[in-house]
Design a protein around this motif. Structure first.
Motif, PDB file in Angstrom:
ATOM      1  N   ASP A  54      49.580  44.967  89.108  1.00 28.03           N
ATOM      2  CA  ASP A  54      50.970  45.400  88.432  1.00 28.03           C
ATOM      3  C   ASP A  54      50.982  45.318  87.068  1.00 28.03           C
ATOM      4  O   ASP A  54      52.073  45.752  86.570  1.00 28.03           O
ATOM      5  CB  ASP A  54      51.959  44.306  89.180  1.00 28.03           C
ATOM      6  N   ILE A  55      49.879  45.071  86.143  1.00 28.42           N
ATOM      7  CA  ILE A  55      49.838  45.318  85.075  1.00 28.42           C
ATOM      8  C   ILE A  55      48.645  46.066  84.435  1.00 28.42           C
ATOM      9  O   ILE A  55      47.651  46.021  85.014  1.00 28.42           O
ATOM     10  CB  ILE A  55      49.932  43.826  84.178  1.00 28.42           C
ATOM     11  N   THR A  56      48.617  46.447  83.428  1.00 29.83           N
ATOM     12  CA  THR A  56      47.618  47.436  82.750  1.00 29.83           C
ATOM     13  C   THR A  56      46.719  46.249  81.984  1.00 29.83           C
ATOM     14  O   THR A  56      47.162  45.302  81.743  1.00 29.83           O
ATOM     15  CB  THR A  56      48.056  48.232  81.719  1.00 29.83           C
ATOM     16  N   LEU A  57      45.572  46.963  81.442  1.00 29.29           N
ATOM     17  CA  LEU A  57      44.639  46.124  80.820  1.00 29.29           C
ATOM     18  C   LEU A  57      45.305  45.669  79.450  1.00 29.29           C
ATOM     19  O   LEU A  57      45.039  44.756  78.813  1.00 29.29           O
ATOM     20  CB  LEU A  57      43.342  46.796  80.412  1.00 29.29           C
ATOM     21  N   GLY A  58      46.064  46.805  78.700  1.00 36.22           N
ATOM     22  CA  GLY A  58      46.633  46.548  77.524  1.00 36.22           C
ATOM     23  C   GLY A  58      47.947  45.694  77.681  1.00 36.22           C
ATOM     24  O   GLY A  58      47.931  44.476  76.900  1.00 36.22           O
ATOM     25  N   GLN A  59      48.510  45.516  78.725  1.00 29.35           N
ATOM     26  CA  GLN A  59      49.508  44.364  78.839  1.00 29.35           C
ATOM     27  C   GLN A  59      48.899  43.002  79.296  1.00 29.35           C
ATOM     28  O   GLN A  59      49.306  41.973  78.611  1.00 29.35           O
ATOM     29  CB  GLN A  59      50.312  44.658  80.233  1.00 29.35           C
ATOM     30  N   ALA A  60      47.632  42.986  79.735  1.00 33.20           N
ATOM     31  CA  ALA A  60      47.045  41.653  80.185  1.00 33.20           C
ATOM     32  C   ALA A  60      46.566  41.209  78.837  1.00 33.20           C
ATOM     33  O   ALA A  60      46.449  40.071  78.392  1.00 33.20           O
ATOM     34  CB  ALA A  60      45.792  42.068  81.001  1.00 33.20           C
ATOM     35  N   SER A  61      46.180  42.084  78.000  1.00 31.30           N
ATOM     36  CA  SER A  61      45.534  41.709  76.336  1.00 31.30           C
ATOM     37  C   SER A  61      46.869  41.075  75.741  1.00 31.30           C
ATOM     38  O   SER A  61      46.875  40.035  75.046  1.00 31.30           O
ATOM     39  CB  SER A  61      45.036  42.918  75.773  1.00 31.30           C
ATOM     40  N   VAL A  62      47.936  41.680  76.052  1.00 31.42           N
ATOM     41  CA  VAL A  62      49.208  41.193  75.443  1.00 31.42           C
ATOM     42  C   VAL A  62      49.499  39.736  75.699  1.00 31.42           C
ATOM     43  O   VAL A  62      49.659  38.642  75.182  1.00 31.42           O
ATOM     44  CB  VAL A  62      50.447  42.179  75.245  1.00 31.42           C
ATOM     45  N   LEU A  63      49.302  39.757  77.128  1.00 31.76           N
ATOM     46  CA  LEU A  63      49.604  38.224  77.560  1.00 31.76           C
ATOM     47  C   LEU A  63      48.527  37.340  77.212  1.00 31.76           C
ATOM     48  O   LEU A  63      49.042  36.009  76.684  1.00 31.76           O
ATOM     49  CB  LEU A  63      49.378  38.351  79.147  1.00 31.76           C
ATOM     50  N   ALA A  64      47.364  37.502  76.997  1.00 30.97           N
ATOM     51  CA  ALA A  64      46.432  36.704  76.360  1.00 30.97           C
ATOM     52  C   ALA A  64      46.413  36.282  75.090  1.00 30.97           C
ATOM     53  O   ALA A  64      46.583  35.098  74.526  1.00 30.97           O
ATOM     54  CB  ALA A  64      44.818  37.143  76.522  1.00 30.97           C
ATOM     55  N   ARG A  65      46.908  37.276  74.289  1.00 30.27           N
ATOM     56  CA  ARG A  65      47.206  37.180  72.984  1.00 30.27           C
ATOM     57  C   ARG A  65      48.489  36.061  72.729  1.00 30.27           C
ATOM     58  O   ARG A  65      48.500  35.233  72.001  1.00 30.27           O
ATOM     59  CB  ARG A  65      47.565  38.412  72.186  1.00 30.27           C
ATOM     60  N   LEU A  66      49.469  36.566  73.368  1.00 27.57           N
ATOM     61  CA  LEU A  66      50.779  35.409  73.407  1.00 27.57           C
ATOM     62  C   LEU A  66      50.193  34.027  73.949  1.00 27.57           C
ATOM     63  O   LEU A  66      50.774  33.079  73.213  1.00 27.57           O
ATOM     64  CB  LEU A  66      51.615  35.896  74.241  1.00 27.57           C
ATOM     65  N   SER A  67      49.401  33.777  74.862  1.00 26.20           N
ATOM     66  CA  SER A  67      48.790  32.626  75.088  1.00 26.20           C
ATOM     67  C   SER A  67      48.159  31.928  74.154  1.00 26.20           C
ATOM     68  O   SER A  67      48.290  30.684  73.918  1.00 26.20           O
ATOM     69  CB  SER A  67      47.752  32.852  76.338  1.00 26.20           C
ATOM     70  N   ASP A  68      47.250  32.555  73.179  1.00 27.87           N
ATOM     71  CA  ASP A  68      46.507  32.202  72.308  1.00 27.87           C
ATOM     72  C   ASP A  68      47.518  31.725  70.924  1.00 27.87           C
ATOM     73  O   ASP A  68      47.236  30.892  70.358  1.00 27.87           O
ATOM     74  CB  ASP A  68      45.310  32.831  72.074  1.00 27.87           C
ATOM     75  N   LYS A  69      48.391  32.532  70.691  1.00 23.57           N
ATOM     76  CA  LYS A  69      49.104  32.544  69.513  1.00 23.57           C
ATOM     77  C   LYS A  69      50.554  32.018  69.621  1.00 23.57           C
ATOM     78  O   LYS A  69      51.245  31.657  68.477  1.00 23.57           O
ATOM     79  CB  LYS A  69      49.152  34.241  68.655  1.00 23.57           C
ATOM     80  N   GLY A  70      51.127  31.899  70.698  1.00 25.35           N
ATOM     81  CA  GLY A  70      52.562  31.485  70.914  1.00 25.35           C
ATOM     82  C   GLY A  70      53.415  32.767  70.551  1.00 25.35           C
ATOM     83  O   GLY A  70      53.314  33.826  70.630  1.00 25.35           O
ATOM     84  N   ASN A  71      54.708  32.494  70.115  1.00 28.35           N
ATOM     85  CA  ASN A  71      55.850  33.164  70.172  1.00 28.35           C
ATOM     86  C   ASN A  71      55.484  34.040  68.726  1.00 28.35           C
ATOM     87  O   ASN A  71      55.403  33.672  67.660  1.00 28.35           O
ATOM     88  CB  ASN A  71      57.000  32.469  69.976  1.00 28.35           C
TER      89      ASN A  71
ATOM     90  N   SER B 292      56.477  43.529  66.153  1.00 24.32           N
ATOM     91  CA  SER B 292      55.581  43.839  65.139  1.00 24.32           C
ATOM     92  C   SER B 292      54.176  43.219  64.957  1.00 24.32           C
ATOM     93  O   SER B 292      53.282  44.269  64.856  1.00 24.32           O
ATOM     94  CB  SER B 292      56.370  44.073  63.814  1.00 24.32           C
ATOM     95  N   GLU B 293      54.439  42.006  65.052  1.00 23.44           N
ATOM     96  CA  GLU B 293      53.077  41.438  64.998  1.00 23.44           C
ATOM     97  C   GLU B 293      51.989  41.437  65.906  1.00 23.44           C
ATOM     98  O   GLU B 293      50.988  41.646  65.798  1.00 23.44           O
ATOM     99  CB  GLU B 293      53.394  39.793  64.708  1.00 23.44           C
ATOM    100  N   LEU B 294      52.578  41.616  67.246  1.00 24.77           N
ATOM    101  CA  LEU B 294      51.759  42.055  68.486  1.00 24.77           C
ATOM    102  C   LEU B 294      51.301  43.496  68.149  1.00 24.77           C
ATOM    103  O   LEU B 294      50.048  43.697  68.567  1.00 24.77           O
ATOM    104  CB  LEU B 294      52.765  42.015  69.813  1.00 24.77           C
ATOM    105  N   ALA B 295      52.187  44.398  67.965  1.00 26.38           N
ATOM    106  CA  ALA B 295      51.566  45.917  67.632  1.00 26.38           C
ATOM    107  C   ALA B 295      50.514  45.850  66.653  1.00 26.38           C
ATOM    108  O   ALA B 295      49.419  46.401  66.842  1.00 26.38           O
ATOM    109  CB  ALA B 295      52.672  46.665  67.092  1.00 26.38           C
ATOM    110  N   ALA B 296      50.516  44.891  65.474  1.00 26.88           N
ATOM    111  CA  ALA B 296      49.542  45.049  64.635  1.00 26.88           C
ATOM    112  C   ALA B 296      48.272  44.531  65.102  1.00 26.88           C
ATOM    113  O   ALA B 296      47.181  44.982  64.950  1.00 26.88           O
ATOM    114  CB  ALA B 296      50.066  44.416  63.222  1.00 26.88           C
TER     115      ALA B 296
END
Length: 147
Positions: free
Chosen positions: A37-54, A58-62
């Motif tokens: 149900d999710i793409t690799l790009g979306q999985a990458s965003v979830l992992a980044r949020l897990s590591d970086k927090g809220n 714009s920060e996610l896009a960069a």
């Protein structure tokens, strides 16, 4: 002005081999935990949020190397799946911070566990000596990252 000497033929070959193997290994590890149900790009965003927090869109896009509009669409899709939530920034109410929901955090941890188990199962097929060689090679590669 000093000239940089050309890398040795063995360094060039090692470079090609390492890049090729790491690229294939990365794709295979990611495929092991691929959610339908999710793409690799979306999985990458979830992992980044897990590591970086809220963080902001714009920060996610960069960080992900995509346009702000693309990230906004990706975040909307993840929010629709109940994996992320948006909340006003307590320091600047005009900005929205994106963070994982409990389900999003569970999905990230589950994916990491599946990837770890997949690789551990493959490494368990190796001899003890081969596993020690892999561990030693990882130490060398880690050192290269920090040089």
């Amino acid at each position: 002005m000093s000239e940089n000497p050309s890398p040795s033929p063995s360094a060039v070959q090692a470079s090609r081999d390492v890049r090729a193997v790491i690229s294939r290994l990365r794709r295979r590890i990611l495929k092991a935990s691929e959610a339908e149900d999710i793409t690799l790009g979306q999985a990458s965003v979830l992992a980044r949020l897990s590591d970086k927090g809220n963080v902001t869109a714009s920060e996610l896009a960069a960080a992900e190397g995509v346009r702000h509009q693309s990230m906004t669409s990706m975040v909307a899709a993840l929010a629709a799946l109940g994996l992320v939530e948006r909340a006003p920034d307590p320091e600047d109410g005009r900005r929205l911070l994106i963070g994982l929901t409990p389900e999003g955090r569970r999905r990230v941890e589950q994916g990491r566990q599946i990837r770890t188990e997949w690789l551990a199962e493959r490494l368990d097929r190796c001899t003890e000596e081969e596993r020690r060689t892999v561990i030693a090679a990882m130490a060398v590669l880690e050192r290269l990252i920090h040089d």
